[in-house]
Enzyme design. Structure first.
Site, PDB file in Angstrom:
ATOM      1  N   GLU A  69       0.882  -1.172   0.000  1.00 50.55           N
ATOM      2  CA  GLU A  69       0.000   0.000   0.000  1.00 50.55           C
ATOM      3  C   GLU A  69       0.913   1.213   0.000  1.00 50.55           C
ATOM      4  O   GLU A  69       1.493   1.560   1.023  1.00 50.55           O
ATOM      5  CB  GLU A  69      -0.903  -0.009   1.251  1.00 50.55           C
ATOM      6  CG  GLU A  69      -1.805  -1.220   1.370  1.00 50.55           C
ATOM      7  CD  GLU A  69      -2.888  -1.262   0.306  1.00 50.55           C
ATOM      8  OE1 GLU A  69      -3.132  -0.241  -0.366  1.00 50.55           O
ATOM      9  OE2 GLU A  69      -3.487  -2.335   0.132  1.00 50.55           O
ATOM     10  N   CYS A 117      -2.399   8.951   2.500  1.00 48.35           N
ATOM     11  CA  CYS A 117      -2.031   8.478   1.163  1.00 48.35           C
ATOM     12  C   CYS A 117      -3.097   8.880   0.145  1.00 48.35           C
ATOM     13  O   CYS A 117      -2.828   8.976  -1.039  1.00 48.35           O
ATOM     14  CB  CYS A 117      -1.859   6.976   1.178  1.00 48.35           C
ATOM     15  SG  CYS A 117      -3.175   6.171   2.086  1.00 48.35           S
TER      16      CYS A 117
HETATM   17  P1  NDP Z   1       8.353   4.524   4.725  1.00 45.73           P
HETATM   18  O1  NDP Z   1       8.362   3.781   3.479  1.00 45.73           O
HETATM   19  O2  NDP Z   1       9.505   5.373   5.072  1.00 45.73           O
HETATM   20  O3  NDP Z   1       8.137   3.546   5.986  1.00 45.73           O
HETATM   21  C1  NDP Z   1       7.059   2.651   6.105  1.00 45.73           C
HETATM   22  C2  NDP Z   1       7.395   1.572   7.108  1.00 45.73           C
HETATM   23  O4  NDP Z   1       8.477   0.781   6.616  1.00 45.73           O
HETATM   24  C3  NDP Z   1       7.867   2.096   8.451  1.00 45.73           C
HETATM   25  O5  NDP Z   1       7.428   1.249   9.495  1.00 45.73           O
HETATM   26  C4  NDP Z   1       9.372   2.041   8.300  1.00 45.73           C
HETATM   27  O6  NDP Z   1      10.039   2.033   9.526  1.00 45.73           O
HETATM   28  C5  NDP Z   1       9.529   0.738   7.568  1.00 45.73           C
HETATM   29  N1  NDP Z   1      10.783   0.564   6.839  1.00 45.73           N
HETATM   30  C6  NDP Z   1      11.666   1.507   6.400  1.00 45.73           C
HETATM   31  N2  NDP Z   1      12.690   0.924   5.724  1.00 45.73           N
HETATM   32  C7  NDP Z   1      12.446  -0.405   5.722  1.00 45.73           C
HETATM   33  C8  NDP Z   1      13.120  -1.543   5.163  1.00 45.73           C
HETATM   34  N3  NDP Z   1      14.237  -1.427   4.452  1.00 45.73           N
HETATM   35  N4  NDP Z   1      12.574  -2.761   5.354  1.00 45.73           N
HETATM   36  C9  NDP Z   1      11.417  -2.921   6.035  1.00 45.73           C
HETATM   37  N5  NDP Z   1      10.738  -1.881   6.593  1.00 45.73           N
HETATM   38  C10 NDP Z   1      11.240  -0.639   6.437  1.00 45.73           C
HETATM   39  O7  NDP Z   1       7.009   5.369   4.667  1.00 45.73           O
HETATM   40  P2  NDP Z   1       6.535   6.506   5.628  1.00 45.73           P
HETATM   41  O8  NDP Z   1       6.512   5.976   7.015  1.00 45.73           O
HETATM   42  O9  NDP Z   1       7.274   7.746   5.357  1.00 45.73           O
HETATM   43  O10 NDP Z   1       5.010   6.643   5.173  1.00 45.73           O
HETATM   44  C11 NDP Z   1       4.561   7.523   4.241  1.00 45.73           C
HETATM   45  C12 NDP Z   1       4.182   6.815   2.971  1.00 45.73           C
HETATM   46  O11 NDP Z   1       3.189   5.830   3.227  1.00 45.73           O
HETATM   47  C13 NDP Z   1       3.565   7.755   1.958  1.00 45.73           C
HETATM   48  O12 NDP Z   1       4.126   7.530   0.698  1.00 45.73           O
HETATM   49  C14 NDP Z   1       2.088   7.354   1.969  1.00 45.73           C
HETATM   50  O13 NDP Z   1       1.416   7.691   0.793  1.00 45.73           O
HETATM   51  C15 NDP Z   1       2.178   5.905   2.225  1.00 45.73           C
HETATM   52  N6  NDP Z   1       0.908   5.391   2.732  1.00 45.73           N
HETATM   53  C16 NDP Z   1       0.144   4.596   1.911  1.00 45.73           C
HETATM   54  C17 NDP Z   1      -1.093   4.146   2.323  1.00 45.73           C
HETATM   55  C18 NDP Z   1      -1.924   3.268   1.436  1.00 45.73           C
HETATM   56  O14 NDP Z   1      -2.873   2.677   1.935  1.00 45.73           O
HETATM   57  N7  NDP Z   1      -1.633   3.129   0.156  1.00 45.73           N
HETATM   58  C19 NDP Z   1      -1.642   4.506   3.631  1.00 45.73           C
HETATM   59  C20 NDP Z   1      -0.756   5.315   4.422  1.00 45.73           C
HETATM   60  C21 NDP Z   1       0.471   5.745   3.958  1.00 45.73           C
HETATM   61  P3  NDP Z   1      10.463   3.434  10.218  1.00 45.73           P
HETATM   62  O15 NDP Z   1       9.299   4.375  10.097  1.00 45.73           O
HETATM   63  O16 NDP Z   1      10.694   3.022  11.592  1.00 45.73           O
HETATM   64  O17 NDP Z   1      11.653   3.922   9.453  1.00 45.73           O
END
Ligand code: NDP
Length: 516
Positions: free
Chosen positions: A235, A269
Site C-alpha cells: 500500500e 495516502c
Molecule cells: P516509509 O516507506 O519510510 O516507511 C514505512 C514503514 O516501513 C515504516 O514502518 C518504516 O520504519 C519501515 N521501513 C523503512 N525501511 C524499511 C526496510 N528497508 N525494510 C522494512 N521496513 C522498512 O514510509 P513513511 O513511514 O514515510 O510513510 C509515508 C508513505 O506511506 C507515503 O508515501 C504514503 O502515501 C504511504 N501510505 C500509503 C497508504 C496506502 O494505503 N496506500 C496509507 C498510508 C500511507 P520506520 O518508520 O521506523 O523507518
C-alpha cells in the site's frame, strides 16, 4: 548493549517514552514464536475468533479516550481525527470481519461446466497462511495495523507488527489490546525499531507481508521478500486528483477539498494533492476554498477545537517546504499559508493557484497540507490531467451530472474513485483498498483484502469412480479420435455438440476397460 528508541510528541517536542530496539535475532525468534502459536490458532473456530475480536473491541471502547490521546500525542494529529479517522472506522472493521469472515471464507462450490457431466465436482476451501508481518507507516499508526491484524487473525493467521519508529507506543498499545482481550500468547506480537527492524522482519520470512509506506521502501521490501518467495501486499503513495466540473455543488466541493487536503495535516495516502477545476468555476471555487481554509484552527492535537495538527517529522515538513518553494519559483500563486510556524513542525494549510502538472508539487507526493489548484477546459483534458501521474491510489469527480461523473470516474486510473465524495473510503472496511500503477500491489480491506490473507485449496472429486478416464493411458488411434472430439466438441462448452461425442467416448472407455 541494546539500542534504544525514543518517541516524541511532534507538536510539543515532549518525550513520550523510550523503549528497546528489537535486534535481528529477536525478530527471527518472534516470528518463530508466532509460527508455534499459529499451529494452535489455525485450529480455532470462527466463533472463537469472533468472540476474541469482539472482546478486543470492548477493550478499545473502554480505553477509547486514552488511546485517542496517545494517537494524538505520538502522531501530532488532532484528537478529533484520532477518533473519527482511526478509532471509529477500525471499530467498525472489527465488528464487520468478526461477524462476516466465516461467510466470506466459506468453502465455495465451483461451476466446472461440462466436466460436471462426467460426474466431477469442485470446491475451494481457504487455509490461513501462517505468520503475517505487518509493517505500517506512521500516518494512521493505529487503524491500519490494527485493522490488518484483525483480518489476518480472523483468517486464522498469527501476526507480528513492526510499527514505525515515529509511533512505536501506538504499536505496543495494539498488542496490549489483544492481550487484554484474552488472545492466546504470541498470536499478536510487536517488534520495535526503525527500518532495520522492518528489514529484519522481512528477512525472518513470515508467510505474508502487509506493507504500508513509500514507493522506495516498497521496492526494497519486495526485493528482499523475493529471496524467500514471501508474497507482499504493498500500500504505497498517492497523488489524489480531485476533478471539479462547473456544474458541481461548489460550496460542498470547497468544503470537501479543504478536509481532503488538510486532514491529518495532509499526511494521508489519499489526501487531495491536486485539484483540477473547470476554468469557468475556478475563481468562485478558489475563493470558497481560501475562505474556508482561513477559518481552520491549527495547534496541539489534544485541544478538541483544533482542526490541523503538527506534521510528523522534520523530514516530512522539509518536503512540503521544497514543494511550496518550487511552486513559488515556477510562478504559481500562494493564496494563503505557505510557511512553517517558526521552528515548529506546524505548516500552515496552504492553497496555491496557477499550478501545472510540470511543477514538483503536482507530480511527486507532497504528503503535507498543500492544495494546489489547476484548471481544465474539457472533460477529456480533465481525465488526461488526472491520469498524468505515476500514482493511482484514489481520485474524486465532482459534478451535478451523474452520468458524466460516472463516465469520468471509470476513465481515471485509480484503485478507488469517489463521486461527489472525497478521501474517506479507507474507513469502510467492507470495501477493497489498494492502488493502480505505483500506488501498490494487492488489496487490503473488503473480501479482496481477506483473500490476500489465505491460500485457496481446490478439492476436486470424482463422484463416479468406477470407470477409467478417457484420457488415461494407453493411447491408440481410437484415443486420438476421442481427443479430437474433445477439442472440437467438448471444449466448445455446448451440451448439444458434446452429446454427439457420446458414442466415441463410450467406445474409448470400453477400449480402456478391455485393456485392463
Ligand atoms: P516509509 O516507506 O519510510 O516507511 C514505512 C514503514 O516501513 C515504516 O514502518 C518504516 O520504519 C519501515 N521501513 C523503512 N525501511 C524499511 C526496510 N528497508 N525494510 C522494512 N521496513 C522498512 O514510509 P513513511 O513511514 O514515510 O510513510 C509515508 C508513505 O506511506 C507515503 O508515501 C504514503 O502515501 C504511504 N501510505 C500509503 C497508504 C496506502 O494505503 N496506500 C496509507 C498510508 C500511507 P520506520 O518508520 O521506523 O523507518
Amino acid at each position: 548493549m541494546t539500542d534504544k528508541l525514543t518517541s516524541f510528541d511532534p507538536a510539543t517536542g515532549e518525550e513520550i517514552g523510550t523503549l528497546e530496539v528489537t535486534g535481528p535475532a529477536d525478530v527471527a525468534a518472534t516470528v518463530e514464536r508466532g509460527r508455534t502459536a499459529f499451529a494452535v490458532w489455525k485450529t480455532t473456530s470462527f466463533a472463537e475468533r469472533k468472540r476474541l475480536v469482539m472482546a478486543a473491541r470492548e477493550v478499545l471502547l473502554a480505553e477509547m479516550e486514552s488511546v485517542a490521546n496517545l494517537i494524538s500525542r505520538e502522531s501530532g494529529k488532532p484528537v478529533a481525527e484520532a477518533l473519527s479517522m482511526e478509532i471509529a472506522p477500525v471499530l467498525d472493521l472489527m465488528q464487520h470481519f468478526a461477524r462476516n469472515a466465516e461467510k466470506l471464507l466459506a468453502p465455495r462450490k465451483i461451476s466446472i461446466g461440462l466436466y460436471a457431466l462426467l460426474g466431477r465436482s469442485s470446491k475451494v476451501v481457504y487455509h490461513p497462511l501462517g505468520v503475517v508481518g505487518i509493517i505500517p507507516a506512521w500516518n494512521y499508526p493505529f487503524s491500519i495495523p490494527l485493522g490488518e491484524a484483525v483480518m489476518a487473525l480472523m483468517a486464522g493467521n498469527t501476526v507480528v507488527i513492526k510499527p514505525s519508529e515515529l509511533t512505536p507506543f501506538i504499536g505496543l498499545k495494539i498488542v496490549e489490546i489483544f492481550e487484554k482481550a484474552g488472545f492466546p500468547k504470541d498470536t499478536v506480537q510487536a517488534v520495535t525499531g526503525g527500518g532495520e527492524t522492518g528489514a529484519a522482519l522481512v528477512e525472518a520470512a513470515p508467510d505474508k507481508i502487509m506493507f504500508t509506506g513509500s514507493v522506495a521502501t516498497g521496492r526494497k521490501i519486495a526485493a528482499a521478500a523475493a529471496k524467500n518467495l514471501t508474497s507482499v501486499v504493498l500500500e504505497l503513495g498517492g497523488k489524489d486528483p480531485m476533478v471539479v466540473f462547473a456544474d458541481a455543488d461548489l460550496p460542498l466541493a470547497a468544503k470537501a477539498a479543504v478536509w481532503g487536503a488538510f486532514c491529518n495535516a495532509g499526511q494521508s495516502c489519499s489526501s487531495v494533492e491536486r485539484l483540477y477545476v473547470e476554468a469557468a468555476a475556478a475563481e468562485k471555487l478558489t475563493k470558497l476554498i481560501v475562505d474556508e481554509t482561513m477559518t481552520l484552527r491549527q495547534g496541539v492535537g489534544v485541544d478538541e477545537e483544533v482542526s490541523v495538527g503538527a506534521m510528523s517529522s522534520e523530514r516530512q515538513i522539509k518536503i512540503v517546504e521544497d514543494h511550496v518553494e518550487d511552486f513559488r519559483r515556477a510562478g504559481a500563486k500562494i493564496e494563503t499559508g505557505g510557511r512553517r510556524k517558526d521552528e515548529t513542525l506546524f505548516y500552515e494549510p496552504t492553497v496555491i493557484t496557477g499550478a501545472t502538472n510540470e511543477m514538483l508539487g503536482m507530480s511527486e507526493e507532497t504528503f503535507g497540507p498543500t492544495l494546489p489548484i489547476a484548471t481544465f477546459e474539457t472533460e477529456a483534458e480533465a481525465t488526461e490531467l488526472a491520469n498524468d501521474s505515476e500514482f493511482g491510489l484514489t481520485a474524486s469527480v465532482w459534478s451535478g451530472d451523474r452520468r458524466k461523473a460516472r463516465r469520468v470516474a471509470e476513465r481515471i486510473e485509480a484503485g478507488t474513485v469517489t463521486i461527489n465524495e472525497v478521501l474517506y473510503t479507507h474507513g469502510i472496511g467492507q470495501t477493497p483498498w489498494g492502488g493502480f500503477k505505483n500506488s501498490g500491489r494487492g488489496r487490503t480491506h473488503g473480501a479482496e483484502g481477506l483473500m490476500e490473507l489465505v491460500q485457496p485449496q481446490h478439492i476436486h472429486e470424482n463422484l463416479l469412480p468406477i470407470l477409467p478416464d478417457a484420457w488415461w493411458m494407453p493411447y491408440s488411434a481410437n484415443a486420438v479420435k476421442t481427443f479430437r472430439g474433445f477439442a472440437t466438441k467438448f471444449a466448445s462448452g455446448s451440451i448439444l455438440k458434446t452429446a454427439t461425442l457420446a458414442p466415441q467416448l463410450l467406445k474409448r472407455i470400453f477400449e480402456l476397460r478391455k485393456k485392463n
